[in-house]
Motif scaffolding. Structure first.
Motif, PDB file in Angstrom:
ATOM      1  N   GLY A 138       0.802  -1.221   0.000  1.00  0.00           N
ATOM      2  CA  GLY A 138       0.000   0.000   0.000  1.00  0.00           C
ATOM      3  C   GLY A 138       0.830   1.264   0.000  1.00  0.00           C
ATOM      4  N   ILE A 139       2.118   1.151  -0.361  1.00  0.00           N
ATOM      5  CA  ILE A 139       3.000   2.317  -0.432  1.00  0.00           C
ATOM      6  C   ILE A 139       2.980   2.844  -1.860  1.00  0.00           C
ATOM      7  CG2 ILE A 139       5.376   3.138  -0.218  1.00  0.00           C
ATOM      8  CD1 ILE A 139       5.807   0.975   1.903  1.00  0.00           C
ATOM      9  N   ARG A 140       2.666   4.125  -2.022  1.00  0.00           N
ATOM     10  CA  ARG A 140       2.574   4.719  -3.358  1.00  0.00           C
ATOM     11  C   ARG A 140       3.822   5.532  -3.670  1.00  0.00           C
ATOM     12  NH1 ARG A 140      -1.996   9.066  -5.275  1.00  0.00           N
ATOM     13  NH2 ARG A 140      -0.912  10.373  -3.733  1.00  0.00           N
ATOM     14  N   ILE A 141       4.395   5.284  -4.833  1.00  0.00           N
ATOM     15  CA  ILE A 141       5.491   6.138  -5.306  1.00  0.00           C
ATOM     16  C   ILE A 141       4.860   7.405  -5.873  1.00  0.00           C
ATOM     17  CG2 ILE A 141       7.468   6.335  -6.842  1.00  0.00           C
ATOM     18  CD1 ILE A 141       7.674   3.304  -6.865  1.00  0.00           C
ATOM     19  N   LEU A 142       4.839   8.442  -5.064  1.00  0.00           N
ATOM     20  CA  LEU A 142       4.254   9.703  -5.511  1.00  0.00           C
ATOM     21  C   LEU A 142       5.067  10.287  -6.652  1.00  0.00           C
ATOM     22  CD1 LEU A 142       2.120  11.919  -5.080  1.00  0.00           C
ATOM     23  CD2 LEU A 142       3.697  12.991  -3.447  1.00  0.00           C
ATOM     24  N   ALA A 143       6.389  10.262  -6.501  1.00  0.00           N
ATOM     25  CA  ALA A 143       7.262  10.779  -7.554  1.00  0.00           C
ATOM     26  C   ALA A 143       8.490   9.891  -7.660  1.00  0.00           C
ATOM     27  CB  ALA A 143       7.672  12.221  -7.254  1.00  0.00           C
ATOM     28  N   SER A 144       8.728   9.392  -8.845  1.00  0.00           N
ATOM     29  CA  SER A 144       9.986   8.713  -9.134  1.00  0.00           C
ATOM     30  C   SER A 144      10.878   9.729  -9.829  1.00  0.00           C
ATOM     31  CB  SER A 144       9.745   7.508 -10.044  1.00  0.00           C
ATOM     32  OG  SER A 144      10.973   6.926 -10.413  1.00  0.00           O
ATOM     33  N   ILE A 145      11.994  10.027  -9.214  1.00  0.00           N
ATOM     34  CA  ILE A 145      12.877  11.094  -9.723  1.00  0.00           C
ATOM     35  C   ILE A 145      14.191  10.465 -10.153  1.00  0.00           C
ATOM     36  CG2 ILE A 145      14.015  13.270  -9.128  1.00  0.00           C
ATOM     37  CD1 ILE A 145      11.810  13.731  -7.059  1.00  0.00           C
ATOM     38  N   THR A 146      14.237  10.116 -11.460  1.00  0.00           N
ATOM     39  CA  THR A 146      13.263  10.474 -12.468  1.00  0.00           C
ATOM     40  C   THR A 146      12.832   9.280 -13.320  1.00  0.00           C
ATOM     41  OG1 THR A 146      15.111  11.038 -13.926  1.00  0.00           O
ATOM     42  CG2 THR A 146      14.063  12.858 -12.733  1.00  0.00           C
ATOM     43  N   GLY A 147      13.208   8.051 -12.953  1.00  0.00           N
ATOM     44  CA  GLY A 147      12.939   6.903 -13.790  1.00  0.00           C
ATOM     45  C   GLY A 147      11.458   6.641 -13.985  1.00  0.00           C
ATOM     46  N   ASP A 148      11.031   6.476 -15.229  1.00  0.00           N
ATOM     47  CA  ASP A 148       9.621   6.289 -15.581  1.00  0.00           C
ATOM     48  C   ASP A 148       8.773   7.390 -14.955  1.00  0.00           C
ATOM     49  OD1 ASP A 148       7.480   5.120 -16.850  1.00  0.00           O
ATOM     50  OD2 ASP A 148       7.175   3.548 -15.353  1.00  0.00           O
ATOM     51  N   GLY A 149       9.358   8.611 -14.893  1.00  0.00           N
ATOM     52  CA  GLY A 149       8.694   9.718 -14.224  1.00  0.00           C
ATOM     53  C   GLY A 149       7.677  10.414 -15.111  1.00  0.00           C
ATOM     54  N   ARG A 150       6.766  11.145 -14.469  1.00  0.00           N
ATOM     55  CA  ARG A 150       5.816  12.007 -15.150  1.00  0.00           C
ATOM     56  C   ARG A 150       5.962  13.416 -14.574  1.00  0.00           C
ATOM     57  NH1 ARG A 150       6.099   7.737 -17.009  1.00  0.00           N
ATOM     58  NH2 ARG A 150       4.468   6.276 -17.628  1.00  0.00           N
ATOM     59  N   TYR A 151       5.889  14.404 -15.420  1.00  0.00           N
ATOM     60  CA  TYR A 151       6.170  15.770 -14.973  1.00  0.00           C
ATOM     61  C   TYR A 151       5.264  16.183 -13.816  1.00  0.00           C
ATOM     62  CZ  TYR A 151       6.701  20.803 -14.922  1.00  0.00           C
ATOM     63  OH  TYR A 151       6.923  22.093 -14.526  1.00  0.00           O
ATOM     64  N   HIS A 152       3.972  15.916 -13.926  1.00  0.00           N
ATOM     65  CA  HIS A 152       3.057  16.358 -12.875  1.00  0.00           C
ATOM     66  C   HIS A 152       3.315  15.633 -11.554  1.00  0.00           C
ATOM     67  CE1 HIS A 152       0.003  17.893 -16.080  1.00  0.00           C
ATOM     68  NE2 HIS A 152       0.896  18.810 -15.767  1.00  0.00           N
ATOM     69  N   ASP A 153       3.732  14.376 -11.615  1.00  0.00           N
ATOM     70  CA  ASP A 153       4.060  13.652 -10.379  1.00  0.00           C
ATOM     71  C   ASP A 153       5.292  14.263  -9.706  1.00  0.00           C
ATOM     72  OD1 ASP A 153       1.951  11.955 -10.868  1.00  0.00           O
ATOM     73  OD2 ASP A 153       3.200  10.387 -11.778  1.00  0.00           O
ATOM     74  N   VAL A 154       6.304  14.584 -10.514  1.00  0.00           N
ATOM     75  CA  VAL A 154       7.504  15.211  -9.948  1.00  0.00           C
ATOM     76  C   VAL A 154       7.146  16.553  -9.329  1.00  0.00           C
ATOM     77  CG1 VAL A 154       9.792  16.129 -10.478  1.00  0.00           C
ATOM     78  CG2 VAL A 154       9.027  14.003 -11.555  1.00  0.00           C
ATOM     79  N   ALA A 155       6.241  17.285  -9.961  1.00  0.00           N
ATOM     80  CA  ALA A 155       5.825  18.582  -9.425  1.00  0.00           C
ATOM     81  C   ALA A 155       5.120  18.445  -8.080  1.00  0.00           C
ATOM     82  CB  ALA A 155       4.913  19.293 -10.432  1.00  0.00           C
ATOM     83  N   CYS A 156       4.582  17.254  -7.795  1.00  0.00           N
ATOM     84  CA  CYS A 156       3.880  17.016  -6.525  1.00  0.00           C
ATOM     85  C   CYS A 156       4.775  16.409  -5.455  1.00  0.00           C
ATOM     86  CB  CYS A 156       2.688  16.080  -6.760  1.00  0.00           C
ATOM     87  SG  CYS A 156       1.405  16.725  -7.835  1.00  0.00           S
ATOM     88  N   ALA A 157       6.059  16.280  -5.719  1.00  0.00           N
ATOM     89  CA  ALA A 157       6.952  15.554  -4.818  1.00  0.00           C
ATOM     90  C   ALA A 157       7.015  16.166  -3.430  1.00  0.00           C
ATOM     91  CB  ALA A 157       8.361  15.491  -5.416  1.00  0.00           C
ATOM     92  N   HIS A 158       6.637  17.419  -3.284  1.00  0.00           N
ATOM     93  CA  HIS A 158       6.715  18.074  -1.969  1.00  0.00           C
ATOM     94  C   HIS A 158       5.666  17.563  -0.995  1.00  0.00           C
ATOM     95  CE1 HIS A 158       3.629  20.136  -4.211  1.00  0.00           C
ATOM     96  NE2 HIS A 158       3.250  20.828  -3.151  1.00  0.00           N
ATOM     97  N   ARG A 159       4.742  16.719  -1.460  1.00  0.00           N
ATOM     98  CA  ARG A 159       3.707  16.174  -0.571  1.00  0.00           C
ATOM     99  C   ARG A 159       4.011  14.740  -0.126  1.00  0.00           C
ATOM    100  NH1 ARG A 159       2.311  20.701   1.353  1.00  0.00           N
ATOM    101  NH2 ARG A 159       1.050  22.038  -0.006  1.00  0.00           N
ATOM    102  N   ALA A 160       5.155  14.222  -0.461  1.00  0.00           N
ATOM    103  CA  ALA A 160       5.531  12.881  -0.002  1.00  0.00           C
ATOM    104  C   ALA A 160       5.811  12.893   1.498  1.00  0.00           C
ATOM    105  CB  ALA A 160       6.747  12.391  -0.767  1.00  0.00           C
ATOM    106  N   ARG A 161       5.724  11.730   2.116  1.00  0.00           N
ATOM    107  CA  ARG A 161       5.985  11.613   3.551  1.00  0.00           C
ATOM    108  C   ARG A 161       7.442  11.256   3.846  1.00  0.00           C
ATOM    109  NH1 ARG A 161       1.287  11.679   6.579  1.00  0.00           N
ATOM    110  NH2 ARG A 161      -0.357  12.560   5.260  1.00  0.00           N
ATOM    111  N   VAL A 162       8.116  10.618   2.888  1.00  0.00           N
ATOM    112  CA  VAL A 162       9.515  10.244   3.071  1.00  0.00           C
ATOM    113  C   VAL A 162      10.157  10.111   1.695  1.00  0.00           C
ATOM    114  CG1 VAL A 162       8.967   7.778   3.130  1.00  0.00           C
ATOM    115  CG2 VAL A 162      11.089   8.563   4.134  1.00  0.00           C
ATOM    116  N   SER A 163      11.451  10.382   1.625  1.00  0.00           N
ATOM    117  CA  SER A 163      12.206  10.199   0.385  1.00  0.00           C
ATOM    118  C   SER A 163      13.275   9.138   0.605  1.00  0.00           C
ATOM    119  CB  SER A 163      12.888  11.507  -0.050  1.00  0.00           C
ATOM    120  OG  SER A 163      11.946  12.503  -0.369  1.00  0.00           O
ATOM    121  N   MET A 164      13.411   8.248  -0.366  1.00  0.00           N
ATOM    122  CA  MET A 164      14.513   7.287  -0.362  1.00  0.00           C
ATOM    123  C   MET A 164      15.475   7.685  -1.468  1.00  0.00           C
ATOM    124  SD  MET A 164      14.546   3.146  -0.885  1.00  0.00           S
ATOM    125  CE  MET A 164      16.057   2.329  -1.378  1.00  0.00           C
TER     126      MET A 164
END
Length: 468
Positions: free
Chosen positions: A218-244
């Motif tokens: 149930g873990i969602r990749i909000l933004a993959s930076i940048t593999g198989d990325g989408r511009y709008h998802d990357v733009a939303c990266a500030h709402r993630a709970r944690v970054s790996m």
């Protein structure tokens, strides 16, 4: 001397290499070696910025410069997309001698207009190369005007090749995302289990080895930076709970910037090998639980890890007898210089030496802990020296990038591609099985016994008698 924007990156507190330098060394910047004009592939800041951002698959990537800059860097990293393919379309302003004399700003504006009208991308990244930087094209002004006129984000990436190395270009790309992209859009439905994967480029589809595991938790990749990325998802990266952070050498500054601006904690991890994959999943679950994820997430993560480790162990069994105690010479860099070692050890193999060309101090400390003091740590190795080591029998197989494969072949030693040009994914539980299968195939291939055997005439030919 680096540009002011680049110079700021040399004060990056999250970079262990930077913090080990004195003030004078820090001002000089990263990458002490002299750059080679024209050697874009693997050589300059433009190339580093391009390969870091180009996996954003639905965006248009326009190179403002001579056509050779785009030709040298096009598709150099085998990043894959599960949907849009626009990122693989080579786009360039193709500056000529007349453009250099009169300026290339109008040509750049027309190129952006044509791209927006033809492809309707969510954004256009414009890469500044050496030529427009030297002639003084105001690329940022052109991008601002085009963005207003066409109602499409047009993002200048000011990383001309002469400012530094490929590693610096990676960092400049991360700065562009932080300053101009991230935070410009809100996710439609935020969740307490949203994460960012930073420095993951989906090389050979490695992200797809990991994403199903996260989906099951149930873990969602909000933004993959940048593999198989989408511009709008990357733009939303500030709402993630944690970054790996998968590759700290390239993108640690971006992760730290997200922590400072948006209070998003981050950690560095790896999905190479059974142990590393389990550790990364546990760390994600721990951070997300602290940030408000469901209380049973850690328990479900442990159950998933147990089941997947058992399955991977069964799948590896047919290969491990042939791989046990085989010696590997690892010639790569960055995070792979230590993360791949863990995977090889799990296969029962011995790493006799590894390159630390692009590794941080933390990477090197991990390497020493994994392979001990007796193993070799080296930087750039001349082909002649590598050939000598292989012919002397110091390793049973060489794992490296494509540029050194012919050294192994001439020394009649098996070789396996570990760099970004490869076709096989080695991340996650399925990835280590792929790695074992490919290593087994390379080491047991009967061609090596044939090419090492003396030629028939060399074994039977009698010496010539002296003439009477």
């Amino acid at each position: 001397m680096p540009t002011p924007s680049a110079a700021n990156l040399f004060n990056e507190p999250g970079c262990a290499v930077n913090q080990a330098k004195g003030d004078k060394q820090r001002k000089v910047g990263c990458g002490a070696r002299t750059l080679t004009p024209g050697a874009a592939a693997g050589g300059c800041a433009f190339d580093g910025a391009k390969i870091a951002l180009q996996p954003i698959a639905d965006a248009a990537h326009l190179v403002h410069g001579p056509i050779a800059c785009e030709g040298n860097s096009w598709d150099s990293r085998h990043a894959l997309s599960s949907g849009p393919q626009l990122f693989r379309t080579g786009l360039t302003t193709d500056l000529s001698e007349l453009d250099i004399i009169h300026g290339g700003e109008k040509k750049l504006y027309r190129a952006i207009k044509q791209i927006v009208e033809r492809f309707r991308p969510p954004a256009v990244f414009v890469y500044v190369t050496c030529v427009p930087a030297l002639i003084g094209d105001d690329v940022e002004a052109v991008c601002t005007a085009a963005a207003e006129r066409f109602a499409t984000p047009v993002i200048p990436v000011v990383a001309p090749g002469f400012v530094g190395s490929k590693s610096l270009g990676n960092k400049l790309a991360g700065r562009v995302l932080l300053e101009r992209v991230i935070g410009t859009r809100e996710p439609d439905v935020p969740t307490p289990c949203d994460i960012n994967l930073i420095g993951e480029y989906n090389v050979a589809g490695e992200l797809w080895q990991v994403k199903p595991l996260l989906d099951r938790l149930g873990i969602r990749i909000l933004a993959s930076i940048t593999g198989d990325g989408r511009y709008h998802d990357v733009a939303c990266a500030h709402r993630a709970r944690v970054s790996m952070v998968v590759c700290s050498q390239a993108m640690v500054a971006l992760a730290r910037g997200l922590q400072e601006r948006y209070d998003i904690p981050f950690f560095e991890g790896s999905f190479y090998g059974i142990g590393n994959t389990g550790a990364a999943l546990r760390q994600l679950a721990r951070f997300l639980t602290a940030a408000g994820a469901p209380a049973d997430l850690e328990a479900r993560t442990e159950a998933l890890i147990k089941a997947e480790e058992a399955r991977a162990t069964r799948a590896l069994a047919p290969y491990q007898r042939a791989l046990k105690d085989k010696r590997v010479l690892l010639y790569t860099g960055g995070v792979k210089s230590w993360s791949v070692i863990s995977a090889l050890h799990e296969l029962g193999m011995t790493v006799v030496g590894t390159s630390v060309r692009k590794s941080t101090d933390d990477d090197q400390a991990r390497i020493r802990e994994l392979i001990g003091e007796e193993a070799m740590l080296f930087g750039q190795v001349p082909a002649k020296e590598m050939d000598r080591r292989l012919r002397a029998g110091e390793a049973d197989i060489l794992m490296s990038g494509g540029r050194t494969q012919f050294v192994a072949l001439k020394a009649r030693v098996p070789w396996l591609d570990i760099n970004q040009e490869r076709e096989d994914a080695y991340a996650g539980y399925g990835g280590i099985v792929n790695l074992a299968r490919r290593l087994h195939g390379a080491l047991t291939n009967p061609v090596w016994a044939e090419v090492r055997r003396p030629a028939p005439w060399a074994a039977t030919e009698a010496p010539l008698e002296a003439a009477p």
